[in-house]
Scaffold this motif. Sequence first.
Motif, PDB file in Angstrom:
ATOM      1  N   SER A   1      -4.772  -4.969  -8.556  1.00 20.95           N
ATOM      2  CA  SER A   1      -4.908  -3.886  -7.581  1.00 20.95           C
ATOM      3  C   SER A   1      -6.224  -4.029  -6.815  1.00 20.95           C
ATOM      4  O   SER A   1      -7.240  -4.472  -7.363  1.00 20.95           O
ATOM      5  N   LEU A   2      -6.194  -3.641  -5.530  1.00 25.83           N
ATOM      6  CA  LEU A   2      -7.357  -3.787  -4.655  1.00 25.83           C
ATOM      7  C   LEU A   2      -7.535  -2.546  -3.778  1.00 25.83           C
ATOM      8  O   LEU A   2      -6.550  -1.974  -3.305  1.00 25.83           O
ATOM      9  N   ASN A   3      -8.790  -2.149  -3.586  1.00 21.10           N
ATOM     10  CA  ASN A   3      -9.167  -1.164  -2.562  1.00 21.10           C
ATOM     11  C   ASN A   3      -8.483   0.195  -2.734  1.00 21.10           C
ATOM     12  O   ASN A   3      -8.237   0.894  -1.749  1.00 21.10           O
ATOM     13  N   SER A   4      -8.191   0.595  -3.955  1.00 17.99           N
ATOM     14  CA  SER A   4      -7.563   1.901  -4.172  1.00 17.99           C
ATOM     15  C   SER A   4      -8.608   3.006  -4.155  1.00 17.99           C
ATOM     16  O   SER A   4      -9.743   2.829  -4.608  1.00 17.99           O
ATOM     17  N   GLU A   5      -8.195   4.157  -3.619  1.00 17.36           N
ATOM     18  CA  GLU A   5      -9.107   5.293  -3.520  1.00 17.36           C
ATOM     19  C   GLU A   5      -8.341   6.591  -3.739  1.00 17.36           C
ATOM     20  O   GLU A   5      -7.250   6.778  -3.213  1.00 17.36           O
TER      21      GLU A   5
ATOM     22  N   LYS B   1      -3.792   4.745  -1.745  1.00 19.09           N
ATOM     23  CA  LYS B   1      -4.705   5.553  -0.954  1.00 19.09           C
ATOM     24  C   LYS B   1      -4.229   7.001  -1.016  1.00 19.09           C
ATOM     25  O   LYS B   1      -3.329   7.415  -0.290  1.00 19.09           O
TER      26      LYS B   1
ATOM     27  N   SER C   1     -15.709   0.347 -11.050  1.00 14.87           N
ATOM     28  CA  SER C   1     -15.260   1.539 -10.331  1.00 14.87           C
ATOM     29  C   SER C   1     -16.413   2.484 -10.019  1.00 14.87           C
ATOM     30  O   SER C   1     -17.470   2.460 -10.668  1.00 14.87           O
TER      31      SER C   1
ATOM     32  N   THR D   1      -2.237  -1.362  -3.691  1.00  8.25           N
ATOM     33  CA  THR D   1      -3.263  -0.408  -3.259  1.00  8.25           C
ATOM     34  C   THR D   1      -2.696   1.003  -3.196  1.00  8.25           C
ATOM     35  O   THR D   1      -1.608   1.218  -2.650  1.00  8.25           O
TER      36      THR D   1
ATOM     37  N   SER E   1     -10.288  -4.210 -12.551  1.00 12.65           N
ATOM     38  CA  SER E   1     -10.231  -3.966 -11.108  1.00 12.65           C
ATOM     39  C   SER E   1     -11.148  -2.788 -10.798  1.00 12.65           C
ATOM     40  O   SER E   1     -11.900  -2.331 -11.661  1.00 12.65           O
ATOM     41  N   LYS E   2     -11.066  -2.291  -9.564  1.00 16.65           N
ATOM     42  CA  LYS E   2     -11.983  -1.236  -9.138  1.00 16.65           C
ATOM     43  C   LYS E   2     -11.243  -0.179  -8.355  1.00 16.65           C
ATOM     44  O   LYS E   2     -10.382  -0.489  -7.533  1.00 16.65           O
TER      45      LYS E   2
ATOM     46  N   THR F   1       0.830  -1.206   0.000  1.00 15.19           N
ATOM     47  CA  THR F   1       0.000   0.000   0.000  1.00 15.19           C
ATOM     48  C   THR F   1       0.861   1.252   0.000  1.00 15.19           C
ATOM     49  O   THR F   1       1.807   1.369   0.788  1.00 15.19           O
TER      50      THR F   1
END
Length: 279
Positions: free
Chosen positions: A99-103, A70, A161, A68, A132-133, A40
């Motif tokens: 990729s996972l849980n990126s914001e 953030k 997304s 990830t 991915s999302k 991350t």
Amino acid sequence: SIVNLPFDEFSEITLTYLGSPYIIGDNPYGSTLFIPEEKTLNIEPGVILKFISPSVFTSSPGLEVNGTLKAIGLELEPITFTREGLGFHWCGLNFTSSSLNSEINYALIEKAGDCGTGDYFYTNYVIKVDQSKIILKNSVVESNLESVRAKRGIWLKDSSSEIDGVTFSNFNQDGNSIALHIEGGNPIIQSSTFKKNYYGIKIEQGANPIIKGNSFEENEIPIYAFNSYPSSSEKQFLNNENNGILIKGDISQDTTWKSVTTYCVDYYLGVLDGAALIL
């Protein structure tokens, strides 16, 4: 100055405001920064990342997210992704299938262009999300008006997304310019602004996005759907060439068109055996 990050030692790394700005790359040709799987990268509010822009048409630097990202800014302290120097462009943000849980929240992503692979009039982007999302909110995605390669803002491929409160503007270099390109998947696009683009949103390959509460102004084609199934309740169209959804292709599954949106058929529309078009 950053060439790489020590993810072999740490599972999580933070780029702090006190260290900003960060210059990415170490030579005139740039250097891509990688976030490995299951790692991350956090970016604090107010941080500026400047990617070294090449002085010749060659492979450009960027940020590839296999883990990830953030990047959570604040309204008065946004995070900025831009280029360093007076070259052509940088490669943009690439979120791969792992990729996972990126914001990303409260960010400016600007002056990106070609990624140096394939046909640059088609493969370039500012942000790409591939199978991915990501969650992208309260941000600005700007065209690089100085580069003929800045054809596409966000490219979603088979993605779920969420795009919320994002401004897309000036992706209008020519008929290949797309502010938001959706190929497959079921993303949510809401409360966003599309202004002065050739295509505001282009939807292809059977995608069924939810599009609601957005504003479209002075676009050549605000929404275009080909062989796809957008769920739309849009009615805020102002001074576009077509004030509605331009739609073309074959419908192979039950589809409902809502009364608040205008649909413009481009050349032909086919309803295939076993499918229903409900008006």
